[in-house]
Design a protein around this motif. Structure first.
Motif, PDB file in Angstrom:
ATOM      1  N   UNK A  67       0.698  -1.084  -0.086  1.00  0.00           N
ATOM      2  CA  UNK A  67       0.108   0.128  -0.022  1.00  0.00           C
ATOM      3  C   UNK A  67       0.845   1.410  -0.031  1.00  0.00           C
ATOM      4  N   UNK A  68       1.928   1.312   0.696  1.00  0.00           N
ATOM      5  CA  UNK A  68       2.955   2.389   0.888  1.00  0.00           C
ATOM      6  C   UNK A  68       3.516   2.502  -0.495  1.00  0.00           C
ATOM      7  N   UNK A  69       4.028   1.756  -1.108  1.00  0.00           N
ATOM      8  CA  UNK A  69       4.681   1.679  -2.376  1.00  0.00           C
ATOM      9  C   UNK A  69       3.450   2.235  -3.568  1.00  0.00           C
ATOM     10  N   UNK A  70       2.350   1.724  -3.321  1.00  0.00           N
ATOM     11  CA  UNK A  70       1.338   2.287  -4.562  1.00  0.00           C
ATOM     12  C   UNK A  70       0.822   3.640  -4.299  1.00  0.00           C
ATOM     13  N   UNK A  71       0.819   3.943  -2.991  1.00  0.00           N
ATOM     14  CA  UNK A  71       0.421   5.474  -2.817  1.00  0.00           C
ATOM     15  C   UNK A  71       1.510   6.399  -3.179  1.00  0.00           C
ATOM     16  N   UNK A  72       2.956   5.812  -2.954  1.00  0.00           N
ATOM     17  CA  UNK A  72       3.971   6.881  -3.243  1.00  0.00           C
ATOM     18  C   UNK A  72       4.138   6.859  -4.707  1.00  0.00           C
ATOM     19  N   UNK A  73       3.520   5.802  -5.431  1.00  0.00           N
ATOM     20  CA  UNK A  73       3.687   5.782  -6.945  1.00  0.00           C
ATOM     21  C   UNK A  73       2.511   6.677  -7.426  1.00  0.00           C
ATOM     22  N   UNK A  74       1.727   7.189  -6.492  1.00  0.00           N
ATOM     23  CA  UNK A  74       0.519   8.108  -6.906  1.00  0.00           C
ATOM     24  C   UNK A  74      -0.787   7.400  -7.188  1.00  0.00           C
ATOM     25  N   UNK A  75      -1.099   6.277  -6.940  1.00  0.00           N
ATOM     26  CA  UNK A  75      -2.488   5.709  -6.672  1.00  0.00           C
ATOM     27  C   UNK A  75      -3.356   6.311  -5.968  1.00  0.00           C
ATOM     28  N   UNK A  76      -4.354   6.648  -6.507  1.00  0.00           N
ATOM     29  CA  UNK A  76      -5.645   7.248  -5.808  1.00  0.00           C
ATOM     30  C   UNK A  76      -6.982   6.654  -6.395  1.00  0.00           C
ATOM     31  N   UNK A  77      -8.137   6.881  -5.578  1.00  0.00           N
ATOM     32  CA  UNK A  77      -9.501   6.425  -6.356  1.00  0.00           C
ATOM     33  C   UNK A  77      -9.723   6.793  -7.729  1.00  0.00           C
ATOM     34  N   UNK A  78      -9.421   7.942  -8.298  1.00  0.00           N
ATOM     35  CA  UNK A  78      -9.817   8.217  -9.640  1.00  0.00           C
ATOM     36  C   UNK A  78      -8.780   7.421 -10.477  1.00  0.00           C
ATOM     37  N   UNK A  79      -7.752   7.099 -10.352  1.00  0.00           N
ATOM     38  CA  UNK A  79      -6.739   6.145 -11.300  1.00  0.00           C
ATOM     39  C   UNK A  79      -7.116   4.814 -11.063  1.00  0.00           C
TER      40      UNK A  79
END
Length: 258
Positions: A67-79
């Motif tokens: 989760x930390x890696x994904x958030x750092x890569x810019x993942x958000x609900x829209x994407x």
């Protein structure tokens, strides 16, 4: 594809379901789509597509790190919803996330976004069935299954209430604690399967990571096994990811056919 349709298809083939978890956006959106393809190619019947959250209280260190890696890569609900809509595999997609993200986006909007992007089910570990009226209604309106968790310490009255609210499948937590690979199958798993009487498919997760564990859970009465951390550990390694993902999925699916 709807979850009920997948289970009906598997019943006709006398198979159980392999449900595979992957954290969306770890390590990237394109990589996630390739990983989903490898999972399906290996035999995964349902994809649990995690929407990362900054405080994933049900998850152990492996999925927390993802989760930390994904958030750092810019993942958000829209994407997330854009990515889900671009996945064209012929399997149900299930969103696993936490209630804060649903509430902030708007409950009705979230359910509608799921339906429009091809997400056919939602798992919300931190939302009790007793407090789910608004999301339950929104999911029913939009044709999205709302899947609840039952743990080894869930009381009989709450089991009954939870089953009454659950559609798609009921998520049975195999042991107390958080997600993560384990070396054995807890006795509590077998006990809770015996306590649950429902026509809704029973899927067991938390701690299953190999063919032997999957076979044991299915023998105990599960209709599906849920595997997450074992796949996420392969993704975290960064080495021959898609090939190893497909190979592990294939081994796990063997247990579902036997």
């Amino acid at each position: 594809m709807r979850i009920a349709d997948k289970f009906a298809e598997l019943e006709n083939k006398r198979e159980k379901a392999l449900i595979a978890y992957v954290c969306a956006g770890d390590p990237s959106i394109e990589a996630t789509k390739e990983i989903v393809h490898a999972l399906v190619k290996g035999g995964a019947d349902i994809i649990e597509l995690g929407l990362p959250f900054s405080d994933p209280v049900a998850d152990g260190p492996t999925i927390q790190a993802a989760s930390t890696r994904a958030l750092a890569a810019g993942m958000n609900p829209d994407l997330y919803f854009e990515m889900a809509a671009s996945i064209k595999e012929n399997v149900p997609l299930v969103c696993m996330t936490y209630y804060n993200l649903i509430y902030k986006r708007g409950i009705e909007k979230y359910a509608k976004d799921c339906a429009e992007s091809g997400i056919t089910g939602i798992i919300v570990p931190d939302l009790p069935a007793e407090e789910s009226d608004e999301l339950h209604a929104a999911c029913r309106k939009n044709g999205v299954d709302l899947i609840f968790l039952i743990t080894p310490v869930t009381t009989e009255s709450r089991i009954k209430n939870t089953i009454g609210r659950t559609s798609g499948f009921v998520y049975i937590v195999s042991r107390l604690g958080v997600t993560g690979e384990r070396v054995d199958v807890a006795d509590s798993t077998k006990n809770i399967l015996e306590r649950i009487h429902t026509d809704v498919p029973k899927a067991v997760g938390f701690g299953i990571s190999n063919k032997q564990q999957a076979a044991e859970v299915i023998k105990a009465g599960a209709d599906a096994v849920i595997v997450g951390s074992a796949f996420v550990n392969i993704i975290a390694s960064g080495s021959d990811v898609n090939e190893r993902i497909e190979k592990l999925a294939s081994k796990l699916k063997e247990s579902c056919r036997e």
